[in-house]
Design an enzyme around this catalytic site. Sequence first.
Site, PDB file in Angstrom:
ATOM      1  N   PRO A 210      -5.581 -10.851   8.000  1.00  0.00           N
ATOM      2  CA  PRO A 210      -6.333 -10.591   9.234  1.00  0.00           C
ATOM      3  C   PRO A 210      -6.449  -9.077   9.441  1.00  0.00           C
ATOM      4  O   PRO A 210      -5.541  -8.327   9.063  1.00  0.00           O
ATOM      5  CB  PRO A 210      -5.436 -11.198  10.324  1.00  0.00           C
ATOM      6  CG  PRO A 210      -4.065 -11.274   9.714  1.00  0.00           C
ATOM      7  CD  PRO A 210      -4.265 -11.459   8.239  1.00  0.00           C
TER       8      PRO A 210
ATOM      9  N   PHE B 112      -7.309   4.525  11.984  1.00  0.00           N
ATOM     10  CA  PHE B 112      -7.087   5.551  10.972  1.00  0.00           C
ATOM     11  C   PHE B 112      -7.815   5.121   9.708  1.00  0.00           C
ATOM     12  O   PHE B 112      -7.916   3.919   9.434  1.00  0.00           O
ATOM     13  CB  PHE B 112      -5.583   5.702  10.664  1.00  0.00           C
ATOM     14  CG  PHE B 112      -4.946   6.804  11.453  1.00  0.00           C
ATOM     15  CD1 PHE B 112      -4.717   6.658  12.813  1.00  0.00           C
ATOM     16  CD2 PHE B 112      -4.593   8.001  10.842  1.00  0.00           C
ATOM     17  CE1 PHE B 112      -4.150   7.682  13.551  1.00  0.00           C
ATOM     18  CE2 PHE B 112      -4.016   9.029  11.567  1.00  0.00           C
ATOM     19  CZ  PHE B 112      -3.797   8.881  12.922  1.00  0.00           C
TER      20      PHE B 112
ATOM     21  N   LYS C 216     -16.652   2.669   9.325  1.00  0.00           N
ATOM     22  CA  LYS C 216     -15.491   1.864   9.722  1.00  0.00           C
ATOM     23  C   LYS C 216     -15.344   1.838  11.240  1.00  0.00           C
ATOM     24  O   LYS C 216     -15.056   0.817  11.846  1.00  0.00           O
ATOM     25  CB  LYS C 216     -14.245   2.513   9.091  1.00  0.00           C
ATOM     26  CG  LYS C 216     -13.181   1.544   8.687  1.00  0.00           C
ATOM     27  CD  LYS C 216     -12.176   2.201   7.770  1.00  0.00           C
ATOM     28  CE  LYS C 216     -12.498   1.921   6.310  1.00  0.00           C
ATOM     29  NZ  LYS C 216     -11.486   2.404   5.409  1.00  0.00           N
TER      30      LYS C 216
ATOM     31  N   ASN D  94       0.860  -1.191   0.000  1.00  0.00           N
ATOM     32  CA  ASN D  94       0.000   0.000   0.000  1.00  0.00           C
ATOM     33  C   ASN D  94       0.885   1.225   0.000  1.00  0.00           C
ATOM     34  O   ASN D  94       2.003   1.174   0.510  1.00  0.00           O
ATOM     35  CB  ASN D  94      -0.831   0.042   1.289  1.00  0.00           C
ATOM     36  CG  ASN D  94      -2.000  -0.911   1.238  1.00  0.00           C
ATOM     37  OD1 ASN D  94      -2.284  -1.528   0.226  1.00  0.00           O
ATOM     38  ND2 ASN D  94      -2.678  -1.038   2.364  1.00  0.00           N
TER      39      ASN D  94
ATOM     40  N   ILE E 260      -5.983  -6.436  11.872  1.00  0.00           N
ATOM     41  CA  ILE E 260      -5.266  -6.358  13.159  1.00  0.00           C
ATOM     42  C   ILE E 260      -6.054  -5.518  14.166  1.00  0.00           C
ATOM     43  O   ILE E 260      -6.239  -5.912  15.318  1.00  0.00           O
ATOM     44  CB  ILE E 260      -3.855  -5.763  12.926  1.00  0.00           C
ATOM     45  CG1 ILE E 260      -3.104  -6.644  11.919  1.00  0.00           C
ATOM     46  CG2 ILE E 260      -3.086  -5.654  14.239  1.00  0.00           C
ATOM     47  CD1 ILE E 260      -1.809  -6.052  11.400  1.00  0.00           C
TER      48      ILE E 260
ATOM     49  N   LYS F 102      12.466 -16.611  -7.465  1.00  0.00           N
ATOM     50  CA  LYS F 102      12.022 -15.587  -8.412  1.00  0.00           C
ATOM     51  C   LYS F 102      11.318 -16.299  -9.579  1.00  0.00           C
ATOM     52  O   LYS F 102      11.923 -17.166 -10.232  1.00  0.00           O
ATOM     53  CB  LYS F 102      13.234 -14.793  -8.916  1.00  0.00           C
ATOM     54  CG  LYS F 102      12.849 -13.694  -9.870  1.00  0.00           C
ATOM     55  CD  LYS F 102      14.057 -12.897 -10.333  1.00  0.00           C
ATOM     56  CE  LYS F 102      13.663 -11.915 -11.409  1.00  0.00           C
ATOM     57  NZ  LYS F 102      14.799 -11.222 -11.984  1.00  0.00           N
TER      58      LYS F 102
ATOM     59  N   ASP G  60      -4.818  -5.364   2.532  1.00  0.00           N
ATOM     60  CA  ASP G  60      -6.022  -6.143   2.840  1.00  0.00           C
ATOM     61  C   ASP G  60      -5.895  -7.598   2.397  1.00  0.00           C
ATOM     62  O   ASP G  60      -6.579  -8.472   2.918  1.00  0.00           O
ATOM     63  CB  ASP G  60      -7.240  -5.496   2.161  1.00  0.00           C
ATOM     64  CG  ASP G  60      -7.574  -4.170   2.828  1.00  0.00           C
ATOM     65  OD1 ASP G  60      -7.429  -4.084   4.058  1.00  0.00           O
ATOM     66  OD2 ASP G  60      -7.946  -3.210   2.119  1.00  0.00           O
TER      67      ASP G  60
END
Length: 401
Positions: free
Chosen positions: A308, A326, A340, A213, A310, A292, A282
């Site tokens: 999961p 957040f 949320k 992310n 957290i 590789k 996610d």
Amino acid sequence: MAEASLPMSRRLLLGLTGGVAVYKAAELARLLIHDGMDVQAVMTESACRFVGTATLQALTGRPVFTDLWDTSIANSMAHIDLSRHVDAILIAPASADFIAKLANGLADDLLSTLCLARDCPLLIAPAMNRQMWENSATQRNLSALRRDGVLILGPASGVQACGETGMGRMLEAHELAETMHAFFQPKLLKGKRVLITAGPTYEAIDAVRGITNLSSGKMGYAVTRAALEAGAEAALISGPVCLEAPPAAKLVGVVSAEDMLAAVKKELLHADVFISVAAVADYRIKSASKQKTKKTDNNIKLELIPNPDILEFVAGLPNPPFCVGFAAETENLEKNAEAKRRKKKLPLLAANLAQEAIGAEDCAMTLFDDSGRHRLSKAPKIEQARRLIKHIALLLEQQKP
Ligand code: C5P
């Protein structure tokens, strides 16, 4: 909630003693004034040999005092009066000689006399040649000062004005300015343990590729600093970022969401507050390759499985710490954030617009709690973090029976 978290204007007596680092102290005075502090400079005779009083006078907007026998102070009690009107004294640079004087309670000039006569905290930023620093006499004096409750800031190691390299460089002006700012923050979380997650997580596809992310970690690191400034103990569980953690925090580096959850479980035991700033991925790859994977001309499919959550895990524990979430949203900020907060059963959630906040130095933020929403205007992330900590302290106070 009152938005500004800056304590009312603080008055600082900045003492300068003889050393090349006096030039850094001039910059320090400028930064402190810029931060809204009221600075009164006092210079020793040797300090005046490096930089003139006119420089400090121009930067602080106040006359600079140098003389124990100054007749411009009505009662001729400069050594008492000056230290009575300040919240702290910072000696920067503090020379080896001045440290020796302080350690032994000598008072033979204005600055040493008002240090002895003070009834406010004393902080010193040593600056000297590395051999002078290492000398057992200096170390003995520093130990005595620590025992007396004097706070010693630095020094740092590096190339010195004399050409030698080692310990004894005065901290940089911006580091000292930040330290003073932190010093004056109200100790709202004294005695509390705060656990923070920060940065992104990285989910491996193979040995060299992965998904992640966007997150610089700046907000989570700022929250850690603000928690420490507020007197808390802080543990910081961080995904991969290019930031330096505050030295006083316990830093646990992790890579994936599963690593982060394991670290959180380990650190959670004594936490009073859990602040989940991390941008946790996610999903992860169902079967990541250890090697590789070779490139081909064909399309490939990755099977992703959910990670999961957290924060939801922690907030769902039978006896959870005070949990703060957040949310970075690209649209419908308020609706998504409040949804949320309710889904994860959080007493507090901080939300901002992803496109404005990610990687930026400043951001606006909205806090959601049981009493509604609280808008925090755009500010540097450290300031936003201080406001958040203040709000957390307020809610903790309200929770008390
Ligand atoms: O990703 P999302 O917007 O749901 O994140 C909201 C909050 O949940 C954030 O505080 C984030 O740190 C936390 N979170 C988490 N574990 C996840 C996903 C999000 O702790 N897997």
